[in-house]
Design a protein around this motif. Structure first.
Motif, PDB file in Angstrom:
ATOM      1  N   MET A 171     -32.474 -32.624 -82.177  1.00 48.93           N
ATOM      2  CA  MET A 171     -31.282 -32.643 -81.321  1.00 48.93           C
ATOM      3  C   MET A 171     -30.658 -34.040 -81.284  1.00 48.93           C
ATOM      4  N   ILE A 172     -29.345 -34.054 -81.129  1.00 51.25           N
ATOM      5  CA  ILE A 172     -28.574 -35.297 -81.058  1.00 51.25           C
ATOM      6  C   ILE A 172     -27.827 -35.321 -79.734  1.00 51.25           C
ATOM      7  N   THR A 173     -27.815 -36.473 -79.066  1.00 54.92           N
ATOM      8  CA  THR A 173     -26.968 -36.641 -77.878  1.00 54.92           C
ATOM      9  C   THR A 173     -25.855 -37.621 -78.222  1.00 54.92           C
ATOM     10  N   ILE A 174     -24.621 -37.264 -77.877  1.00 57.31           N
ATOM     11  CA  ILE A 174     -23.504 -38.170 -78.125  1.00 57.31           C
ATOM     12  C   ILE A 174     -23.392 -39.139 -76.960  1.00 57.31           C
ATOM     13  N   LEU A 175     -23.545 -40.430 -77.261  1.00 59.82           N
ATOM     14  CA  LEU A 175     -23.517 -41.440 -76.203  1.00 59.82           C
ATOM     15  C   LEU A 175     -22.113 -41.970 -75.994  1.00 59.82           C
ATOM     16  N   GLU A 176     -21.382 -42.156 -77.101  1.00 60.40           N
ATOM     17  CA  GLU A 176     -20.032 -42.706 -76.978  1.00 60.40           C
ATOM     18  C   GLU A 176     -19.191 -42.152 -78.116  1.00 60.40           C
ATOM     19  N   THR A 177     -18.009 -41.655 -77.779  1.00 64.19           N
ATOM     20  CA  THR A 177     -17.105 -41.199 -78.831  1.00 64.19           C
ATOM     21  C   THR A 177     -15.670 -41.443 -78.407  1.00 64.19           C
ATOM     22  N   ALA A 178     -14.868 -41.913 -79.336  1.00 64.72           N
ATOM     23  CA  ALA A 178     -13.432 -41.984 -79.122  1.00 64.72           C
ATOM     24  C   ALA A 178     -12.907 -40.558 -79.300  1.00 64.72           C
ATOM     25  N   PRO A 179     -11.632 -40.276 -78.928  1.00 60.83           N
ATOM     26  CA  PRO A 179     -11.148 -38.895 -79.076  1.00 60.83           C
ATOM     27  C   PRO A 179     -11.009 -38.483 -80.549  1.00 60.83           C
ATOM     28  N   LEU A 180     -10.766 -37.216 -80.772  1.00 57.86           N
ATOM     29  CA  LEU A 180     -10.400 -36.647 -82.085  1.00 57.86           C
ATOM     30  C   LEU A 180     -11.569 -36.395 -83.031  1.00 57.86           C
ATOM     31  N   ASN A 181     -12.825 -36.549 -82.564  1.00 59.35           N
ATOM     32  CA  ASN A 181     -13.960 -36.257 -83.437  1.00 59.35           C
ATOM     33  C   ASN A 181     -14.454 -34.835 -83.189  1.00 59.35           C
ATOM     34  N   THR A 182     -14.757 -34.110 -84.267  1.00 59.58           N
ATOM     35  CA  THR A 182     -15.073 -32.675 -84.148  1.00 59.58           C
ATOM     36  C   THR A 182     -16.214 -32.268 -85.072  1.00 59.58           C
ATOM     37  N   ILE A 183     -16.751 -31.074 -84.826  1.00 57.25           N
ATOM     38  CA  ILE A 183     -17.683 -30.432 -85.755  1.00 57.25           C
ATOM     39  C   ILE A 183     -16.852 -29.713 -86.816  1.00 57.25           C
ATOM     40  N   ARG A 188     -27.624 -40.678 -80.125  1.00 61.99           N
ATOM     41  CA  ARG A 188     -29.072 -40.877 -80.072  1.00 61.99           C
ATOM     42  C   ARG A 188     -29.758 -39.648 -80.654  1.00 61.99           C
ATOM     43  N   PHE A 189     -30.704 -39.891 -81.553  1.00 60.43           N
ATOM     44  CA  PHE A 189     -31.483 -38.790 -82.131  1.00 60.43           C
ATOM     45  C   PHE A 189     -32.624 -38.484 -81.175  1.00 60.43           C
ATOM     46  N   GLU A 190     -32.734 -37.251 -80.721  1.00 63.18           N
ATOM     47  CA  GLU A 190     -33.793 -36.884 -79.773  1.00 63.18           C
ATOM     48  C   GLU A 190     -35.024 -36.357 -80.496  1.00 63.18           C
ATOM     49  N   THR A 191     -34.855 -35.975 -81.766  1.00 61.81           N
ATOM     50  CA  THR A 191     -35.968 -35.482 -82.596  1.00 61.81           C
ATOM     51  C   THR A 191     -35.892 -36.243 -83.916  1.00 61.81           C
ATOM     52  N   PRO A 192     -36.997 -36.287 -84.703  1.00 60.74           N
ATOM     53  CA  PRO A 192     -36.892 -36.960 -86.005  1.00 60.74           C
ATOM     54  C   PRO A 192     -35.828 -36.275 -86.850  1.00 60.74           C
ATOM     55  N   THR A 193     -34.867 -37.039 -87.379  1.00 63.29           N
ATOM     56  CA  THR A 193     -33.726 -36.446 -88.072  1.00 63.29           C
ATOM     57  C   THR A 193     -33.373 -37.261 -89.310  1.00 63.29           C
ATOM     58  N   SER A 194     -33.288 -36.569 -90.460  1.00 65.94           N
ATOM     59  CA  SER A 194     -32.755 -37.225 -91.656  1.00 65.94           C
ATOM     60  C   SER A 194     -31.241 -37.097 -91.635  1.00 65.94           C
ATOM     61  N   PHE A 195     -30.559 -38.188 -91.968  1.00 68.22           N
ATOM     62  CA  PHE A 195     -29.098 -38.164 -91.892  1.00 68.22           C
ATOM     63  C   PHE A 195     -28.480 -39.017 -92.988  1.00 68.22           C
ATOM     64  N   ALA A 196     -27.185 -38.813 -93.214  1.00 69.84           N
ATOM     65  CA  ALA A 196     -26.401 -39.661 -94.114  1.00 69.84           C
ATOM     66  C   ALA A 196     -24.982 -39.704 -93.577  1.00 69.84           C
ATOM     67  N   VAL A 197     -24.376 -40.885 -93.595  1.00 70.76           N
ATOM     68  CA  VAL A 197     -22.971 -41.020 -93.201  1.00 70.76           C
ATOM     69  C   VAL A 197     -22.157 -41.220 -94.482  1.00 70.76           C
ATOM     70  N   THR A 198     -21.237 -40.314 -94.746  1.00 77.55           N
ATOM     71  CA  THR A 198     -20.446 -40.392 -95.979  1.00 77.55           C
ATOM     72  C   THR A 198     -18.961 -40.492 -95.638  1.00 77.55           C
ATOM     73  N   GLY A 199     -18.139 -40.664 -96.662  1.00 76.45           N
ATOM     74  CA  GLY A 199     -16.686 -40.667 -96.499  1.00 76.45           C
ATOM     75  C   GLY A 199     -16.087 -42.053 -96.297  1.00 76.45           C
ATOM     76  N   ILE A 200     -16.824 -42.927 -95.630  1.00 76.94           N
ATOM     77  CA  ILE A 200     -16.270 -44.240 -95.277  1.00 76.94           C
ATOM     78  C   ILE A 200     -17.227 -45.348 -95.685  1.00 76.94           C
ATOM     79  N   ASP A 201     -16.666 -46.557 -95.755  1.00 73.02           N
ATOM     80  CA  ASP A 201     -17.478 -47.764 -95.841  1.00 73.02           C
ATOM     81  C   ASP A 201     -17.313 -48.459 -94.490  1.00 73.02           C
TER      82      ASP A 201
END
Lengths: 334, 231
Positions: free
Chosen positions: A1-13, A63-76
């Motif tokens: 599970m992931i908890t969103i701590l801070e987000t600017a507007p306009l971000n979506t699934i 914040r990752f609440e469980t062990p989670t593999s991830f990758a951030v793509t699209g941007i530098d």
């Protein structure tokens, strides 16, 4: 599970979109840069259509609440995990409690936080993508907010330290104009209705992406285009990439959240193979349309397929060797 | 030469021929020639039934006397598909759809139908007459599109046709009963809207969790009746 701590507007699934419901007035939605999502899902061994978080505004902190593999793509962009820099376009595994921070991108507009197994929100009409206009999909059809909790699959091993070469570096082999994004486009239904001068300017002059641009479409600024004669069209179905010209003469490119029907004259359509470039072009960027034939538009899919095929092969090898090194029994799905 | 010019007959010389053009590499737009009549729309419906079983179709999007075909893959020879469509258009009989009849109660006028005065002024008819002509007619859903569940309706009495507003309403509620040029409608979503509001209805046009998410389907018929009138 992931908890969103801070987000600017306009971000979506978002996932790869919701085809099949245009005849009910439901547009495709889905990521603005499908190539970046495909890369993320290949890196993590996900189904191609697994859902991710699409970022359009920053900073973004989870914040990752469980062990989670991830990758951030699209941007530098500057990325940190508990304050320690990590690479974009690469796989990392976070321990429970670790915090990922995504800063303002140096390159690109839309970042994709991909996790192993994908973000699990209910499938509505065949997709997890957020449909903002219809207020469904994603998290209740709305933008993400601080405090939102997202269900993910716990990581099964500690995967890290491998990544993809960003697609722009592989695919941008042609001549590149300084700071101008080149988009190949096929002349549209009403192309011949425009004056010769307008047609010439459509291709030869750069257009700027105005601040009135979002996931629905980009409004472009430049010297207005004119028709030979004013025309009232009947409503017709549209797709992302279509370039329409409203009466004021400045074109609009329809994108992922576009309506399913339109009525403005159609001058051209950006080919599907170049839509990801538009998804990564920021407000203020200059773009130029490059005339393209049907055959060339179809051929343009090839380098993208090759890039993804090569990546798939390398990732499968790497993950298999990791698993055998870590003593995981082979035979499971990579 | 582009696919576009290959597929599009010279529109200045062939006014009775459909116009077929590519929209990018993976979609093809078929546009019927002639006026917006129910017969032309029924020929588009016939084309849908004829086309939907092709294995290369991902989505068919009917519009107003036109049809967008979205393919699973970019076709190698679009001109062959265009020929196939032209042939189907010439040979298929119009398709009658016995749609369901919806009786829709409308609260005419008032704050939620406050363009009634503008329609009345444009048409030089008293508001009572605008309302009468609006609910006397029977409308047919030609296509569903633009917004989730929005039906393009045929059947507006030409005497109350009123051009779209030059300045759209910024936040018109879903359920607003509207006139936009020669078309009648019920707004499906709350948001900006350039059509003229003449009333309001409480029906829900779209629910993604219903087995049929869109209330209206092509061929359905709609009759409006006044629940209340506030002038």
């Amino acid at each position: 599970m992931i908890t969103i701590l801070e987000t600017a507007p306009l971000n979506t699934i978002q996932d790869l979109g919701r085809p099949g419901y245009r005849n009910l007035g439901v547009g495709s939605s889905g990521v603005m840069d499908p190539l970046a999502l495909k890369v993320g899902n290949i890196l993590l061994g996900n189904e191609p259509g697994a859902a991710c978080i699409e970022l359009q505004t920053y900073p973004f902190i989870i914040r990752f609440e469980t062990p989670t593999s991830f990758a951030v793509t699209g941007i530098d962009a500057p990325l940190t995990l508990d304050g320690v820099p990590v690479l974009a376009w690469s796989v990392e595994t976070a321990a429970p409690g670790q915090v990922l921070q995504v800063g303002i991108p140096k390159k690109g507009a839309r970042g994709y936080v991909c996790v192993s197994g994908g973000i699990d929100v209910p499938v509505v009409l065949g997709s997890r993508s957020t449909q903002l206009r219809g207020s469904f999909g994603g998290i209740e059809g709305r933008f993400l907010e601080a405090g939102d909790e997202l269900v993910t699959q716990p990581a099964t091993g500690h995967l890290s330290g491998y990544g993809a070469v960003p697609p722009a570096r592989i695919l941008d082999t042609g001549p590149c104009e300084e700071k101008t994004v080149l988009l190949r486009a096929i002349p549209g239904t009403d192309y011949a209705r425009f004056t010769e001068d307008s047609r010439e300017r459509f291709w030869n002059h750069p257009w700027r992406i105005t601040p009135q641009s979002n996931r629905v479409g980009y409004r472009l600024s430049g010297a207005p285009l004119t028709l030979h004669d004013r025309v009232e069209l009947r409503s017709y179905g549209i797709i992302p990439g279509i370039v329409q010209v409203p009466p004021a003469g400045e074109p609009i490119v329809q994108l992922a959240d576009a309506n399913t029907a339109g009525g403005y004259p159609r001058i051209a359509t950006v080919i599907e193979a170049d839509l990801w470039r538009l998804g990564q072009a920021r407000i203020g960027t200059a773009i130029r349309f490059v005339e393209c034939s049907h055959e060339a538009g179809v051929e343009a899919e090839q380098p993208i397929s090759h890039y993804l095929d090569d990546l798939r092969l390398m990732v499968a090898h790497y993950r298999a060797s990791c698993q055998s090194r870590n003593g995981v029994k082979s035979g499971g799905k990579a | 030469m582009t696919a576009d010019t290959l597929l599009t007959p010279d529109r200045h010389h062939a006014t009775n021929a459909p116009v077929i053009s590519m929209m990018g590499t993976r979609a093809m737009l078929f546009e019927a020639p002639g006026e917006f009549t129910m017969r032309q729309q029924q020929r588009i419906w016939a084309l849908i039934a004829h086309t939907e079983n092709r294995p290369d179709i991902q989505e068919l999007v009917p519009g107003v006397t036109n049809l967008l075909l979205i393919f699973t893959h970019a076709p190698e020879h679009p001109e062959q598909i265009a020929d196939w469509l032209r042939n189907a258009w010439e040979t298929l009989p119009p398709r009658q759809i016995e749609g369901r009849l919806f009786e829709v109660g409308v609260q005419y006028g008032g704050a939620l139908g406050d363009d009634l005065a503008a329609v009345s002024a444009h048409t030089s008819l008293p508001p009572e007459e605008v309302i009468r002509l609006h609910h006397e007619g029977e409308y047919t859903v030609c296509a569903v599109g633009s917004a989730p569940g929005f039906g393009y309706l045929h059947g507006l009495n030409p005497r109350i046709a009123t051009p779209r507003k030059s300045v759209p309403s910024l936040n018109m509620p879903a359920g607003t009963v509207t006139i936009g040029g020669m078309q009648a409608g019920i707004s499906a979503l709350t948001g900006p809207n350039g059509w003229n509001s003449i009333g309001y209805t409480e029906i829900c046009l779209f629910d993604p969790h219903r087995s049929s998410p869109s209330l209206f389907a092509i061929g359905d018929r709609i009759r409006f009746y006044p629940e209340s009138i506030e002038l």
